[in-house]
Design an enzyme around this catalytic site. Structure first.
Site, mmCIF file in Angstrom:
data_model
loop_
_atom_site.group_PDB
_atom_site.id
_atom_site.type_symbol
_atom_site.label_atom_id
_atom_site.label_comp_id
_atom_site.label_asym_id
_atom_site.label_seq_id
_atom_site.Cartn_x
_atom_site.Cartn_y
_atom_site.Cartn_z
ATOM 1 N N HIS A 1 -8.715 7.547 -2.006
ATOM 2 C CA HIS A 1 -7.567 6.821 -2.859
ATOM 3 C C HIS A 1 -6.338 6.298 -2.026
ATOM 4 O O HIS A 1 -6.171 5.076 -1.948
ATOM 5 C CB HIS A 1 -6.921 7.841 -3.861
ATOM 6 C CG HIS A 1 -5.901 7.400 -4.681
ATOM 7 N ND1 HIS A 1 -6.098 6.844 -6.101
ATOM 8 C CD2 HIS A 1 -4.747 7.317 -4.411
ATOM 9 C CE1 HIS A 1 -4.998 6.556 -6.523
ATOM 10 N NE2 HIS A 1 -4.359 6.685 -5.514
ATOM 11 N N GLU A 2 -5.691 7.154 -1.148
ATOM 12 C CA GLU A 2 -4.611 6.538 -0.185
ATOM 13 C C GLU A 2 -5.287 5.625 0.753
ATOM 14 O O GLU A 2 -4.376 4.827 1.105
ATOM 15 C CB GLU A 2 -4.157 7.898 0.471
ATOM 16 C CG GLU A 2 -3.614 9.027 -0.535
ATOM 17 C CD GLU A 2 -2.750 8.669 -1.623
ATOM 18 O OE1 GLU A 2 -2.062 7.370 -1.361
ATOM 19 O OE2 GLU A 2 -2.387 9.064 -2.679
ATOM 20 N N HIS B 1 -5.046 2.149 -0.622
ATOM 21 C CA HIS B 1 -3.575 1.809 -0.446
ATOM 22 C C HIS B 1 -3.428 1.272 0.990
ATOM 23 O O HIS B 1 -2.861 0.125 1.140
ATOM 24 C CB HIS B 1 -2.450 2.798 -0.693
ATOM 25 C CG HIS B 1 -2.555 3.096 -2.232
ATOM 26 N ND1 HIS B 1 -2.206 2.304 -3.119
ATOM 27 C CD2 HIS B 1 -2.585 4.327 -3.018
ATOM 28 C CE1 HIS B 1 -2.029 2.839 -4.331
ATOM 29 N NE2 HIS B 1 -2.172 4.046 -4.373
ATOM 30 N N GLU C 1 -2.479 -0.045 -7.007
ATOM 31 C CA GLU C 1 -3.382 1.151 -7.512
ATOM 32 C C GLU C 1 -4.732 0.692 -7.739
ATOM 33 O O GLU C 1 -5.684 1.544 -7.691
ATOM 34 C CB GLU C 1 -2.724 1.707 -8.847
ATOM 35 C CG GLU C 1 -3.336 2.746 -9.629
ATOM 36 C CD GLU C 1 -2.806 4.157 -8.552
ATOM 37 O OE1 GLU C 1 -1.791 4.099 -7.868
ATOM 38 O OE2 GLU C 1 -3.449 5.197 -9.127
#
Lengths: 502, 502
Positions: free
Chosen positions: B266-267, B270, B296
């Site tokens: 997830h990160e 980003h 997101e």
């Protein structure tokens, strides 16, 4: 205090706070750069550090600051002592900075920033001629600055004073002479003695284990991990971000136990100083070490007087062996103690032992004095370096990379800094002598591994005062003597006898 | 361009650079605070961050900035497109900020800074009444701000626009309705299906091994470790310090493999966005994500569309098992795939699965709209929360700590932010659909574990444009459609079928 002065004191501390805040930001970024910041971010980060640093310079030399300092100086008698000293310190720095024309300073900043990269290349290529024109300019700038600042006695005093307030050539020369006269015969004795076996220190030591060990020793030294942390880096340093955050860095060598072990105690000594400066000084510019030399005395004290002390290993050798049973299991404590105290002339300052280290400094000190006073030319340095190495240590580097180019300092414009390393050793020995007088059960404490009373003594006598005492005041108040090499000579004479039986 | 305008463009970018430099310093300090800064330094560090943040605010709203923006706006036709957009963006922010009287803003800053600690305590003590007066004030402030800013349509649009430029209630309501209508029956189907075994995910997983695994996966995703690093933290986040330094943080749970694994992806999503914004935007305010929702979408894409994809584990499951043979050695890939896709109504948003997550957002969205428009009172929240949980997810928290108090956002004044999480899912599904059309060998690539063509597609279509395209422009340009829930619904319907065979 009149309400007008009160208001000005308030404004003064607000400005100081702002400056300190910017410095904290700069220091966090610096720490980050040295402990694992990714490569591609370095250039941008350096620019940001440069930008904020110039903001700090502007604040420190601003007309607002100047007016406040002048106003407060006029009403000195109304100020408390801490504010008086704070004003005095910043005023000294302000007038020092203001005497250099802005353009000239800017030119110098660009010069030293380029010089550092050139030095790196020169060292890598072992080519002094690359660095020579830069160093010549740096020396010339410093000579000009000295004329602008003014000086008493030797011109070099103006540079010394930046790092060791109040220190002079007139004071240093006889002390370094005493040291030299006493240590040269010691080195000769050691040269004739049977060598010490250090081979087991170069076995493989797991870095993770080393790190745990270093954390353990820092804790024993009274280092507060709630107000600091330990990280890995290439060139170890200690850095203080704020009163609750004084960090230590170290380097774990896979094939050398001592780099991290004693390096951590060294930086831990610096950090302990920073962690124990009185809270009263927190908001002032006095919340730092008294001088570079005094700071170095604390790191040297822990690294050498404690870390290389036989009694210390009475307490902790067994524990050390429990970390590295394979490497040290059949090495008696006494052999380990002798190995970590090996004394042997070597080429590189940062790797030098307690005895020979001071000569590395004297060589640099003599060269710097000569450069600044015009009796030595930059182009002569490679030759002079070799001559002095031969004279003091009896060995000569094959390359300039291992000789005159080994240290970064000059490329950054830091002339006058080196003596503070030797001063650190001298101060440390003076403090150590006094500590033993005042803690009569010192040997017993050390042998039990109880270092806290030692730390407390240092806190009480030295650390808490920060920059509120000058090095000379501190020395006088703690030892009732002025600067002298006697105790360092005694200490080293005894150490040589202990290790080499000569 | 006239030379006068040229000069102003130069000054504009200098000011932007200064603001970016301060932000870099702030972000390094923030990162440091969240990844191991010692406890005792936190208070001082927070003050420094606050001080530099207010300097940034002053620069962004200074009369110098205002004059430059106005001058440049007048000569818009002479500016290149990037400068035009940069001016437009900062002008929008400037006028937004300037409409709030300084005193009022200051009061609000103090309020939210206190509210965060109060919220923490209220959550810990499970006592909503502590937080209630603060939230009431925060809502009131936001209502006042909205009046000062002005708005079109629903008042809440003014808040939404802060995080998702151009987004409106009028656009969101029907989309969330579509989503709800489609997903409620899916949740009911899943509730009736046989549950999935996830017990092996809760075995003991060595954090060091987890870290190595996460580094491996980040590399496979095309994350550049020369322009970033991975660290441990309590509440994971991604942070960008400069163009060459976009960092990822994660949390290693000893008894849960998935937190770090999917959290890192997830990160990492980003960070990949940040690492690939075009270099042309580096010096401008456009060098960030298009919006919170678009950002997101990139994290959700990697976490869910890739990380929870059966084909991805065709490529990497064997490798994962080699890290944890004891824990996963006799678990077939298919069981692992089902386990990491378990769908089950739960109380905590941050722990929710792909299917139920959107309802957590809808609940918050409806509450926020109600608060801002005055149809819901703060005091009613605990009751309303439970009603909506029952309505959407069929479960009700026993405590407010696990209910209305679970998220930090409102205490920090972040009303209007939550919808961007659901928008992230919606955008991600739209992009995913398009990606598969344009990369016809997508399945094959994924099954081989070759993620780079996927990353390159995202870079080319989305990342490089940074904030130079609005979310709507980006969506149109990439997918040739406007925002709609169709693809997310299709995606989830298929996933439910695949995992639960219903």
């Amino acid at each position: 205090m009149s309400s007008k002065i009160e208001e000005q004191v308030k404004r003064f501390y607000e400005l100081v706070k702002k400056i300190k805040s910017y410095n904290e930001a700069i220091n966090v970024m610096y720490w980050d750069l040295r402990t694992g910041a990714p490569k591609n971010g370095v250039e941008g980060r350096s620019e940001v550090i440069g930008m904020l640093s110039s903001e700090v310079f502007q604040m420190k030399t601003s007309s607002v600051m100047e007016q406040l300092l002048n106003q407060l100086s006029k009403h000195e008698e109304e100020l408390d002592q801490i504010t008086q000293k704070s004003v005095h310190l910043l005023k000294k720095e302000l007038y020092r900075d203001k005497k250099i024309p802005k353009d000239k300073y800017q030119e110098y900043v660009v010069l030293v920033s380029n010089a550092e990269s050139v030095w790196e290349e020169a060292k890598k290529k072992n080519d002094f001629s690359l660095f020579k024109p830069y160093l010549e300019k740096i020396v010339k700038f410093n000579q000009e600055f000295i004329e602008l600042w003014g000086y008493e006695g030797n011109k070099y005093n103006a540079l010394l004073d930046q790092y060791e307030p109040g220190m002079t050539v007139e004071q240093l020369d006889p002390i370094f002479k005493d040291l030299k006269d006493a240590l040269v015969p010691l080195i000769q004795k050691v040269a004739k003695a049977a060598p010490v076996d250090t081979s087991f220190l170069k076995k493989e030591y797991d870095p993770h284990q080393q790190k745990e060990l270093c954390q353990f020793i820092l804790r024993k030294m009274g280092y507060d991990f709630e107000a600091g942390r330990l990280d890995e880096t290439v060139h170890p340093f200690q850095i203080t971000l704020n009163r609750g955050d004084a960090r230590v860095t170290t380097k774990f060598e896979k094939n050398d136990l001592t780099t991290a072990l004693f390096g951590t105690m060294h930086e831990g000594g610096h950090a302990q100083y920073e962690q124990n400066i009185s809270k009263d000084l927190e908001k002032t510019p006095l919340a730092e070490g008294s001088s570079m030399g005094i700071h170095e005395s604390q790191s040297r004290f822990w690294e050498n007087m404690i870390g290389r002390n036989s009694l210390f290993w009475d307490a902790y050798y067994e524990y050390l062996v429990s970390y590295f049973p394979e490497q040290l299991g059949n090495i008696p404590k006494e052999d380990f103690y002798r190995a970590v105290n090996e004394m042997k002339p070597s080429l590189i300052r940062t790797e030098a032992d307690e005895l020979t280290y001071n000569f590395h400094i004297m060589i640099r000190y003599e060269i710097e004095k000569g450069l600044i006073n015009g009796t030595i030319k930059v182009e002569e340095l490679p030759t002079i370096w070799k001559e002095k190495m031969q004279e003091y240590l009896g060995i000569v580097p094959n390359t300039d990379a291992e000789g005159v180019l080994q240290d970064v300092h000059w490329s950054g414009g830091m002339i006058g800094y080196f003596p503070t390393y030797a001063l650190g050793n001298i101060y440390a020995a003076q403090f150590y002598h006094q500590l033993k007088l005042e803690l009569p059960n010192f040997n017993e404490l050390l042998q039990k591994g109880d270092l806290i009373p030692i730390k407390n003594w240092l806190d009480d006598k030295i650390h808490r005062f920060g920059k509120a005492k000058t090095p000379n005041e501190l020395l006088k108040d703690v030892t009732h003597e002025s600067l002298n090499a006697k105790y360092l000579i005694e200490y080293l004479t005894e150490k040589v006898k202990d290790i080499y039986q000569v």
